[in-house]
Design a protein around this motif. Structure first.
Motif, PDB file in Angstrom:
ATOM      1  N   PRO B 149     -58.667 -58.256-100.351  1.00 47.16           N
ATOM      2  CA  PRO B 149     -59.035 -57.539 -99.172  1.00 47.16           C
ATOM      3  C   PRO B 149     -60.052 -56.387 -98.841  1.00 47.16           C
ATOM      4  CG  PRO B 149     -56.827 -56.989 -99.894  1.00 47.16           C
ATOM      5  CD  PRO B 149     -57.355 -57.996-100.796  1.00 47.16           C
ATOM      6  N   ILE B 150     -60.105 -55.708 -99.881  1.00 48.81           N
ATOM      7  CA  ILE B 150     -61.145 -54.553-100.054  1.00 48.81           C
ATOM      8  C   ILE B 150     -62.257 -55.085-101.012  1.00 48.81           C
ATOM      9  CG2 ILE B 150     -61.902 -52.068-100.024  1.00 48.81           C
ATOM     10  CD1 ILE B 150     -58.777 -51.692 -99.688  1.00 48.81           C
ATOM     11  N   MET B 151     -63.391 -55.387-100.498  1.00 49.56           N
ATOM     12  CA  MET B 151     -64.608 -55.464-101.591  1.00 49.56           C
ATOM     13  C   MET B 151     -65.678 -54.518-101.523  1.00 49.56           C
ATOM     14  SD  MET B 151     -64.752 -59.737-101.493  1.00 49.56           S
ATOM     15  CE  MET B 151     -65.948 -59.625-102.956  1.00 49.56           C
ATOM     16  N   GLN B 152     -66.496 -54.545-102.938  1.00 49.44           N
ATOM     17  CA  GLN B 152     -67.727 -53.613-102.940  1.00 49.44           C
ATOM     18  C   GLN B 152     -68.883 -54.514-103.642  1.00 49.44           C
ATOM     19  OE1 GLN B 152     -66.059 -50.300-105.172  1.00 49.44           O
ATOM     20  NE2 GLN B 152     -65.706 -49.130-103.033  1.00 49.44           N
ATOM     21  N   GLN B 181     -57.330 -50.922-105.799  1.00 52.16           N
ATOM     22  CA  GLN B 181     -57.209 -51.997-105.127  1.00 52.16           C
ATOM     23  C   GLN B 181     -58.534 -52.451-104.356  1.00 52.16           C
ATOM     24  OE1 GLN B 181     -53.890 -50.234-102.002  1.00 52.16           O
ATOM     25  NE2 GLN B 181     -53.923 -48.860-104.039  1.00 52.16           N
ATOM     26  N   THR B 182     -59.546 -52.048-105.090  1.00 50.86           N
ATOM     27  CA  THR B 182     -60.779 -52.778-104.363  1.00 50.86           C
ATOM     28  C   THR B 182     -61.356 -53.829-105.616  1.00 50.86           C
ATOM     29  OG1 THR B 182     -62.454 -51.262-105.581  1.00 50.86           O
ATOM     30  CG2 THR B 182     -61.428 -50.629-103.471  1.00 50.86           C
TER      31      THR B 182
END
Lengths: 623, 623
Positions: B149-152, B181-182
């Motif tokens: 859900p959380i991308m970098q 969580q990323t």
């Protein structure tokens, strides 16, 4: 320009005192070599030795302003290579009074929750009964003050954390930055520095780059500055610049230029407000997609090739230093999200600022810069398109055009007796015409029958109409003393008419595609760097905007930077911007079967179809 | 050691063939200069010229093994400076067969979801109907395959993204790493490389560093390697090393040493398995808190000072290169979370591996390394403590002690006729005694009445008991041919008894504090680098563990590395580890009023209070 200073004052300080902001990245420490000036007589000054000057420069009496003090009265010249820039900066010294400060911080609309904050934390030091590790202790303390479920800390911060906390008895200032749903500990300093936290919001225009300095602790804009985009030598529009960069492998050079422009603005603002660059923790940019690509050196080449694709529409925040932006070395650079290759984050910022995405009724938003982007919609739907309007209304490609700075004609009307009345920015003698003045000029020439519906001058109609170097031209201001005359040429008018035609054609395509009639429009929002006082009625007169009552048309100025500032000050605004960018439907005009027809029809004043403009009548038409 | 090779084979290859793994970071390309060896007769070899040897070295017949081939039979000596290390590596050539591979991947227990994955994605290229930007296109494609859900994305990846994707027609391999969580896009490569993804799990022991090479695509351990911690010159325990680092400002040196050890292990494993270092995307470490601090160069100084605080218990994942670890240049380094300054992530790994945190009944976990950490608890509560046991059971500080490698006595018993029976690792002639052998030795000497309850030899009891250089010593193996005798000295026994007493005292404190009786214990898990075959009964005989039936005691080997591997292969296991670390209650033994008493009582064999060990009887006691 003259100024008096105390003996021992450096030329750099003297220049600043006189309102001349020389580039000086090192802050006067003598190692950046940017503040070169020429002194008339070298014996009138005293310079500290420096290795940053070539023998040739020394022979030309060039000195570093920061390393040089006057021994007597001395005349100082800014070298030719700096002239353009210095001249602009000089004009900009007054420009901030007129800059778009209106779209201020919407802290009332969006919750105040800046992307980067400094918070002062006082932790209880560890005891035998509480030996929580420093890193976890810090997180606990931060979470007492702000909502930060997911936190990150850079390795370098972690490495210095323990020594720093023990050294300051666990009283420290933490700079925290938001990256998507995570919160990063950007920096930690001993003691309380939470009162000094600044950001710069930047509108990355193809022609003009504008920067606002924001105090993040008070949520107010404290200064602004603007400069021309120095990529302009490589092409007036970004398509030409992409071609140039491809042909000459000049992507790095293109990045360097725009980064240099942004740094110049930042340094100027910081110097003027006596802010240390380390106290600037955030830069936030809005701009067209190509300019954001140039800034970050992302591949822009497919923006100009079918199917017209960006490298990234949503750009994650990065460390500003990674892109060469000179603020706090661990500060963050944010770019607002864009919609498509030809509808950039400046337009998302505009939709955010005008709040058309929250309204029940249908609104039209048009941003007239080097391109003319148009958005139509309401809280349920948004459609958008981009016309390559050209930078005429930004003063570029117009003989006496200029951007909104001191001496620019910003309002103009032709009185009943045929005489011309105008107002300049700063009320000085006119030196050119900015966007709002150009719009007035076009409308007034047409309304008074000096120019016909096709945009051609009607010869012999007026004594002020003469043959100039570039064909027919109309004198707006006669020459006086040392001031040259100011004219508008047939070529200028052709450029301006093409711009307005592109914008109106785009509006027509969006309205027809969504079956929106002019009477369905609850409001029209016109944005752009026209100047500060735009007579919106004139935009209807020339047929740039649909013919709706004047009270429905709102001139909203530079919404790109206003939107950037809103996002800067509120995470919720960033989320809204992301939602806008993700949900807008893009119309590709180049491949649209009706666009060229609409454009050709809009090249008349106000339009071939006069029924579209029932309220517009020219003197000629009346006759 | 003899080996036959084809003419033209380099000495480096010949050494490898013989099972001698010389350091060679450059992989035999002749530019790292690590594989120096001495040849007896320089005319028997042919060497390519090199600038990496000094004139002195050349005079001593030193050559680079990788740049030298034999012309005839030749005797090659590993130079003295390399002896220790090479000798270890030689032993380790067989060690991986015996290493703790038992605690394998608990893919069945925790869901298989490695911290770093390579996924092959085939995207549809953009069209006029789908001009989604490349960055967003990539995210959509990744999210089709995994939950993120959380991308970098790192800036450098973003910059090369478009050119790479167009170059490979949008078929690319993405390496993604989890950070809290990323999910980070660590690397992107053209084409499909998803079948090659390796990780190294490391147990950072104070005395011994162990590394396992894991194939992340198949979730199997494919090789292992171990070495002594080269910080050992600066102190046997980490408190002494912290003091040394403080007094000599040697924190960087301390980091360099351990990083060098880890890199040596990685390079050795990669070379042996023909894996490119770029294919290793992850390193995961467990170890005591001080060792993790040394590895990352976090400030460890307050670990040794009241109130005993770590810089960080939860260390965020960093790029391995930031710490100097030589794997993929964008690969990640994870450290398991620790509980307190004296209860590190190795213990959290142990609790995870033994799963005592999920059991209804009470379990005891003891990890005997340089320190002896003890955990007691069940699924509702966990308490822990650390005794400074000393590294005796790792073979350090014991005259003929060694760690579990070829030639180590791993089992020993004294038969009824008084003769000694033993087994060595690899069944070679004994060269020393490893942990399990030392435990047997201690128990057998006591059980057979050669040593009394205070741990003193009973003089004149046995002919094998003689006066050596360091006082009384007992001969376990007589000298034979070129092999020296192997003895155990009074000093060795004192060290071993102190270790066991520290551990037992810690266990007593935890049990008494929680009112746990020996009969309440459902299971005892004994961990440590003892060797692979430990007679757990002997740990009761000497009074190191409470007197419970042997079937309740489980030797679990190196749970530090087993836990690290479990976490490596499952995000859920990492979450479990974080929960364990966050919820365990730490007992500070140094400030505990009863600890010193308990320690003094435990310095007897098995204990002053024989009622605690009803099942233990020595020959002497029987007599």
């Amino acid at each position: 320009m003259k100024t008096e200073v105390q003996c021992g004052t450096s030329l750099l300080e003297a220049a600043h005192k006189a309102g001349i902001y020389l580039s000086s990245i090192c802050g006067g420490d003598g190692y950046c070599g940017k503040c070169k000036v020429i002194v008339d007589h070298i014996e009138q000054v005293q310079s500290r030795p420096t290795a940053l000057l070539t023998p040739d420069e020394i022979r030309q009496n060039i000195v570093l302003a920061c390393q040089t003090t006057a021994l007597s009265d001395v005349t100082v010249t800014v070298p030719k290579s700096h002239t353009l820039q210095t001249c602009q900066i000089l004009m900009d010294a007054t420009a901030h009074r007129f800059s778009e400060l209106a779209g201020e911080v919407r802290a009332g609309v969006f919750e105040f929750d800046p992307l980067v904050q400094k918070i002062f934390i006082e932790m209880s030091p560890p005891t035998v009964h509480d030996h929580t590790a420093d890193h976890e202790r810090l997180y606990l303390a931060i979470r007492e003050q702000i909502d930060a479920p997911i936190m990150q800390t850079g390795f370098r911060i972690l490495q210095k954390l323990s020594r720093l906390l023990t050294g300051c008895e666990y009283k420290a200032t933490v700079t925290i930055g938001r990256r998507d749903q995570t919160t990063e500990v950007i920096e930690i300093e001993a003691g309380n520095h939470s009162g000094r936290n600044f950001a710069v919001a930047v509108d990355l225009g193809t022609t003009t780059v504008v920067a606002h300095l924001v105090d993040l602790t008070k949520a107010v804009t404290i200064d602004s500055e603007a400069t021309y985009n120095s990529q302009i030598n490589f092409g007036e529009d970004y398509i030409r610049r992409i071609i140039y960069a491809e042909e000459n492998d000049a992507f790095d050079e293109m990045q360097n230029r725009i980064v240099h422009d942004v740094n110049d603005l930042i340094v100027t603002l910081a110097a003027r407000q006596r802010i240390d660059l380390q106290e600037i923790t955030t830069v936030i940019c809005a701009g067209n997609t190509a300019m954001v690509h140039f800034l970050l050196n992302l591949d822009p080449t497919r923006i100009r090739r079918e199917p017209y694709v960006a490298s990234a529409g949503f750009v994650p925040p990065i460390r500003a230093a990674e892109a060469g932006i000179q603020i706090n070395k661990r500060g963050l650079l944010y770019c607002l999200p864009s919609v498509a290759a030809y509808v950039g984050s400046d337009i998302v910022a505009g939709v955010l600022t005008t709040r058309i995405f929250t309204k029940k009724g249908i609104s039209l938003f048009a941003d007239i810069g080097t391109n003319g982007e148009v958005v139509l919609g309401n809280r349920d739907w948004l459609v958008c398109a981009s016309s390559s309007a050209g930078p005429a209304f930004e003063g570029s490609g117009v003989k006496h055009g200029m951007r909104a700075g001191a001496g620019a004609i910003e309002r103009l009307s032709i009185l009943d007796d045929g005489s011309i009345e105008y107002k300049t920015i700063s009320d000085t003698h006119p030196v050119g015409i900015c966007g709002s003045g150009l719009l007035d000029t076009l409308a007034e020439l047409f309304r008074n029958g000096i120019m016909d519906r096709t945009g051609r001058f009607i010869t012999n109609e007026d004594a002020r109409l003469t043959e100039g170097d570039e064909g027919l031209q109309f004198q707006l201001v006669p020459a006086a003393n040392e001031h040259n005359e100011i004219v508008i040429t047939q070529a200028d008018i052709d450029n301006l008419v093409r711009s307005k035609a592109g914008v109106f054609a785009a509006i027509r395509i969006l309205m027809e595609s969504t079956q929106t009639k002019p009477q369905d429009l609850d409001g029209i929002y016109l944005a752009g760097g026209f100047g500060n006082f735009l007579n919106v009625r004139q935009a209807v007169t020339i047929g740039m905007l649909p013919d709706v009552p004047a009270e429905k048309i709102h001139f909203v100025g530079n919404t790109s930077i206003a939107g950037a500032k809103t996002v800067l000050l509120s995470r919720k605004a960033l989320k809204a911007a992301e939602k806008i960018a993700g949900s807008m439907t893009y119309f590709d005009l180049m491949s649209h079967p009706k666009y060229m027809d609409e454009f050709m029809m809009a090249k008349f004043l106000p339009h071939t179809d006069l029924l579209l403009f029932p309220s517009v009548k020219s003197v000629k038409c009346e006759a």
